[in-house]
Design a protein around this motif. Structure first.
Motif: not given
Length: 120
Positions: A101-111
């Motif tokens: 989930i963290a990796d997907a959030l980073v890919s979506a532009g979230y810190e």
């Protein structure tokens, strides 16, 4: 006999159309930052996911798969076999894995903060 075949044909066309519409509405979109989670009220992993997203102030839309048509339709289109299902940007994640989930959030532009839970 012809009438029955006609009714079956019309039914098949309607079902196919509904399926295509649902797929268009609920499949993840490219270049999206949206976070949508498909959950149930009783699922402990859903509670953990919801709490983590809230704790780190990640905006999300929640759809209950048992109580809403949007939730059920999205679950069906995403080929759900269990909850939670997360749609993060253009990625679909089945289950609750903090690192994925963290990796997907980073890919979506979230810190993602350093203390993000990754081993749940």
């Amino acid at each position: 006999m012809k009438k029955l075949l006609f009714i079956l044909l019309i039914t098949a066309i309607v079902l196919f159309s509904v399926n295509r519409l649902a797929a268009h509405l609920y499949q993840p979109k490219e270049n999206s930052r949206a976070v949508i989670i498909y959950t149930t009220e009783w699922c402990p992993y859903c509670v953990a996911l919801r709490d983590t997203l809230n704790q780190y102030q990640i905006p999300f839309t929640e759809r209950d798969t048992e109580k809403s048509l949007h939730g059920f339709a999205g679950f069906w289109v995403l080929r759900g076999q269990g909850v939670p299902i997360s749609v993060i940007g253009s990625e679909v994640i089945h289950g609750y894995d903090g690192q994925v989930i963290a990796d997907a959030l980073v890919s979506a532009g979230y810190e993602i903060p350093a203390d993000w839970p990754t081993d749940e």
